[in-house]
Design a protein around this motif. Structure first.
Motif, PDB file in Angstrom:
ATOM      1  N   LEU A  13       8.476  34.143 -41.460  1.00 44.21           N
ATOM      2  CA  LEU A  13       7.189  34.752 -41.115  1.00 44.21           C
ATOM      3  C   LEU A  13       7.320  35.805 -40.016  1.00 44.21           C
ATOM      4  O   LEU A  13       6.323  36.195 -39.410  1.00 44.21           O
ATOM      5  CB  LEU A  13       6.217  33.652 -40.666  1.00 44.21           C
ATOM      6  CG  LEU A  13       5.929  32.577 -41.719  1.00 44.21           C
ATOM      7  CD1 LEU A  13       5.186  31.400 -41.091  1.00 44.21           C
ATOM      8  CD2 LEU A  13       5.118  33.150 -42.872  1.00 44.21           C
ATOM      9  N   THR A  14       8.538  36.291 -39.753  1.00 47.95           N
ATOM     10  CA  THR A  14       8.732  37.232 -38.656  1.00 47.95           C
ATOM     11  C   THR A  14       8.174  38.613 -38.994  1.00 47.95           C
ATOM     12  O   THR A  14       8.166  39.023 -40.152  1.00 47.95           O
ATOM     13  CB  THR A  14      10.225  37.360 -38.304  1.00 47.95           C
ATOM     14  OG1 THR A  14      10.954  37.739 -39.482  1.00 47.95           O
ATOM     15  CG2 THR A  14      10.764  36.048 -37.774  1.00 47.95           C
ATOM     16  N   PRO A  15       7.716  39.355 -37.966  1.00 48.84           N
ATOM     17  CA  PRO A  15       7.132  40.692 -38.195  1.00 48.84           C
ATOM     18  C   PRO A  15       8.113  41.698 -38.762  1.00 48.84           C
ATOM     19  O   PRO A  15       7.695  42.739 -39.265  1.00 48.84           O
ATOM     20  CB  PRO A  15       6.679  41.122 -36.786  1.00 48.84           C
ATOM     21  CG  PRO A  15       6.622  39.888 -35.977  1.00 48.84           C
ATOM     22  CD  PRO A  15       7.646  38.961 -36.553  1.00 48.84           C
ATOM     23  N   PRO A  58      11.163  37.341 -48.334  1.00 49.10           N
ATOM     24  CA  PRO A  58      10.657  35.999 -48.025  1.00 49.10           C
ATOM     25  C   PRO A  58      11.748  34.942 -48.198  1.00 49.10           C
ATOM     26  O   PRO A  58      12.787  35.190 -48.810  1.00 49.10           O
ATOM     27  CB  PRO A  58       9.557  35.801 -49.066  1.00 49.10           C
ATOM     28  CG  PRO A  58      10.056  36.581 -50.254  1.00 49.10           C
ATOM     29  CD  PRO A  58      10.753  37.789 -49.671  1.00 49.10           C
ATOM     30  N   VAL A  59      11.479  33.760 -47.634  1.00 49.26           N
ATOM     31  CA  VAL A  59      12.316  32.577 -47.884  1.00 49.26           C
ATOM     32  C   VAL A  59      11.370  31.524 -48.471  1.00 49.26           C
ATOM     33  O   VAL A  59      10.780  30.732 -47.749  1.00 49.26           O
ATOM     34  CB  VAL A  59      12.989  32.068 -46.597  1.00 49.26           C
ATOM     35  CG1 VAL A  59      13.853  30.848 -46.902  1.00 49.26           C
ATOM     36  CG2 VAL A  59      13.829  33.171 -45.959  1.00 49.26           C
ATOM     37  N   PRO A  60      11.213  31.528 -49.806  1.00 46.64           N
ATOM     38  CA  PRO A  60      10.197  30.672 -50.428  1.00 46.64           C
ATOM     39  C   PRO A  60      10.622  29.211 -50.524  1.00 46.64           C
ATOM     40  O   PRO A  60      11.811  28.890 -50.583  1.00 46.64           O
ATOM     41  CB  PRO A  60      10.045  31.274 -51.835  1.00 46.64           C
ATOM     42  CG  PRO A  60      10.820  32.555 -51.831  1.00 46.64           C
ATOM     43  CD  PRO A  60      11.862  32.399 -50.780  1.00 46.64           C
ATOM     44  N   TYR A  72       1.111  29.520 -37.100  1.00 44.84           N
ATOM     45  CA  TYR A  72       0.522  29.426 -35.766  1.00 44.84           C
ATOM     46  C   TYR A  72       1.568  28.943 -34.747  1.00 44.84           C
ATOM     47  O   TYR A  72       1.656  29.458 -33.634  1.00 44.84           O
ATOM     48  CB  TYR A  72      -0.673  28.471 -35.811  1.00 44.84           C
ATOM     49  CG  TYR A  72      -1.436  28.375 -34.513  1.00 44.84           C
ATOM     50  CD1 TYR A  72      -2.299  29.392 -34.105  1.00 44.84           C
ATOM     51  CD2 TYR A  72      -1.280  27.259 -33.691  1.00 44.84           C
ATOM     52  CE1 TYR A  72      -2.992  29.299 -32.913  1.00 44.84           C
ATOM     53  CE2 TYR A  72      -1.974  27.170 -32.490  1.00 44.84           C
ATOM     54  CZ  TYR A  72      -2.828  28.188 -32.107  1.00 44.84           C
ATOM     55  OH  TYR A  72      -3.512  28.095 -30.925  1.00 44.84           O
ATOM     56  N   HIS A  73       2.360  27.985 -35.149  1.00 42.68           N
ATOM     57  CA  HIS A  73       3.429  27.434 -34.306  1.00 42.68           C
ATOM     58  C   HIS A  73       4.435  28.522 -33.932  1.00 42.68           C
ATOM     59  O   HIS A  73       4.850  28.633 -32.769  1.00 42.68           O
ATOM     60  CB  HIS A  73       4.114  26.301 -35.078  1.00 42.68           C
ATOM     61  CG  HIS A  73       5.189  25.588 -34.333  1.00 42.68           C
ATOM     62  ND1 HIS A  73       4.962  24.893 -33.172  1.00 42.68           N
ATOM     63  CD2 HIS A  73       6.524  25.455 -34.588  1.00 42.68           C
ATOM     64  CE1 HIS A  73       6.096  24.361 -32.737  1.00 42.68           C
ATOM     65  NE2 HIS A  73       7.057  24.689 -33.576  1.00 42.68           N
ATOM     66  N   CYS A  74       4.818  29.334 -34.901  1.00 48.39           N
ATOM     67  CA  CYS A  74       5.796  30.398 -34.662  1.00 48.39           C
ATOM     68  C   CYS A  74       5.282  31.417 -33.654  1.00 48.39           C
ATOM     69  O   CYS A  74       6.019  31.840 -32.755  1.00 48.39           O
ATOM     70  CB  CYS A  74       6.138  31.117 -35.968  1.00 48.39           C
ATOM     71  SG  CYS A  74       7.211  30.168 -37.066  1.00 48.39           S
ATOM     72  N   TYR A  75       4.004  31.820 -33.791  1.00 45.06           N
ATOM     73  CA  TYR A  75       3.497  32.927 -32.983  1.00 45.06           C
ATOM     74  C   TYR A  75       2.961  32.501 -31.620  1.00 45.06           C
ATOM     75  O   TYR A  75       2.810  33.342 -30.732  1.00 45.06           O
ATOM     76  CB  TYR A  75       2.458  33.727 -33.788  1.00 45.06           C
ATOM     77  CG  TYR A  75       3.167  34.633 -34.749  1.00 45.06           C
ATOM     78  CD1 TYR A  75       3.456  35.949 -34.428  1.00 45.06           C
ATOM     79  CD2 TYR A  75       3.663  34.137 -35.961  1.00 45.06           C
ATOM     80  CE1 TYR A  75       4.180  36.759 -35.282  1.00 45.06           C
ATOM     81  CE2 TYR A  75       4.394  34.929 -36.813  1.00 45.06           C
ATOM     82  CZ  TYR A  75       4.650  36.244 -36.467  1.00 45.06           C
ATOM     83  OH  TYR A  75       5.387  37.043 -37.298  1.00 45.06           O
TER      84      TYR A  75
END
Length: 331
Positions: free
Chosen positions: A223-225, A241-243, A256-259
């Motif tokens: 989910l990185t920018p 992506p990494v599905p 949310y956790h990542c950001y």
């Protein structure tokens, strides 16, 4: 001839031929970005079309990368699957042209060029909120789709198809996941880590008893920018992506956790230090807030579920780091 003896131009020319791209009058290319496993090049064709090729590197993190045809094919095919499903949700959000080859001499992917990545460092707070909302709306729509693939977890090959690595009933997978969380709590409770045991136990019990994994979704673990295309607060593309197949609410919480935690905490690590001056914590938090708004669309119950899953991600983070520290101490 192994690709260690091929020039970049030779590898790109071979990739263009494999992808049936006419190159009778030549082409130009430039390095676009370099990740751990691939180098990405932008290719300008005489007809003004632009493509991006990712060439598999022969070494990563200082070590030789062993050739693994089965693993790489599953990786590239899962990206193709994600692109197709995502474009059904929002046409053009992912590359519409995508080819790949897994070969000892020249493994690569070739795809449409979606333009420039979002300049996170130039976003004002309002734009960061708008971008987060757009991402939330897209991922909510994606997570609502019924998966075309069977199973749960990482995507692995089965014949010519992909499936989730775990084919057990979802209720059994959830039960095992919850039991693992409780075992981790017992481990922490028995350690010398300062812990308000009654409060933590109560929060975990609430989160685990509220979990409802009744729908499997196609989710994206990366989910990185670095993999978003757009301008200002407008999202125009998602790449690389990494599905996996998992619970959509759980992975909304992971965003949310990542950001709010992971990316701000990891900006001084080798993986992200080049972004430390560009990815401002206030901007990352605004993206997270906008994501929740876009994903929940005013649903308080969904927002509550996301916060409970975020609590479990946070607890998993704590136990993972505690195990590392305990191991370092010879425990």
């Amino acid at each position: 001839m192994g690709h260690k003896n091929m020039t970049v131009e030779e590898r790109i020319r071979a990739a263009l031929r494999f992808s049936s791209v006419p190159i009778t009058t030549g082409f130009q290319f430039q390095l676009l970005a370099e990740g751990a496993w691939h180098r990405a090049y932008r290719i300008a064709l005489p007809n003004a079309e632009s493509l991006v090729v990712r060439l598999k590197k022969k070494s990563a993190y200082g070590e030789q990368v062993p050739y693994d045809a089965k693993k790489w094919r599953a990786e590239y095919e899962s990206v193709a699957h994600f692109y197709r499903v995502a474009n059904q949700c929002r046409p053009g959000i992912c590359p519409t042209r995508y080819h790949y080859q897994v070969d000892p001499d020249n493994s690569f992917t070739m795809e449409s060029d979606l333009g420039e990545t979002v300049s996170i460092q130039h976003l004002c707070t309002e734009e960061a909120l708008d971008l987060g909302q757009d991402l939330g709306k897209f991922y909510r729509q994606l997570h609502k789709q019924k998966p075309e693939l069977d199973g749960w977890g990482e995507l692995i090959p089965k014949g010519t198809q992909l499936i989730g690595e775990d084919l057990r009933p979802l209720a059994l997978i959830l039960e095992e996941e919850n039991e693992g969380t409780l075992r981790s709590f017992e481990m922490l409770a028995a350690s010398d880590l300062p812990l308000n045991q009654p409060q933590v136990e109560k929060a975990l019990e609430q989160a685990l008893s509220s979990r409802r994994w009744d729908r499997i979704s196609l989710v994206n673990r990366d989910l990185t920018p670095e993999n978003w295309m757009g301008r200002g607060g407008k999202l125009t593309g998602i790449i690389d992506p990494v599905p996996r197949l998992d619970d959509g609410t759980r992975y909304a919480a992971f965003f949310y956790h990542c950001y709010t935690l992971l990316l701000p905490a990891y900006l001084n690590t080798p993986r992200y230090e080049r972004h430390a001056t560009h990815w401002k914590i206030d901007t990352l938090n605004a993206i997270a807030e906008g994501f929740l708004q876009g994903y929940t669309n005013g649903s308080e119950s969904l927002l509550h579920s996301i916060f409970l899953e975020h609590l479990l991600w946070l607890f998993d983070e704590i136990t993972t780091h505690w195990r590392i520290l305990a191991g370092d101490q010879g425990c």
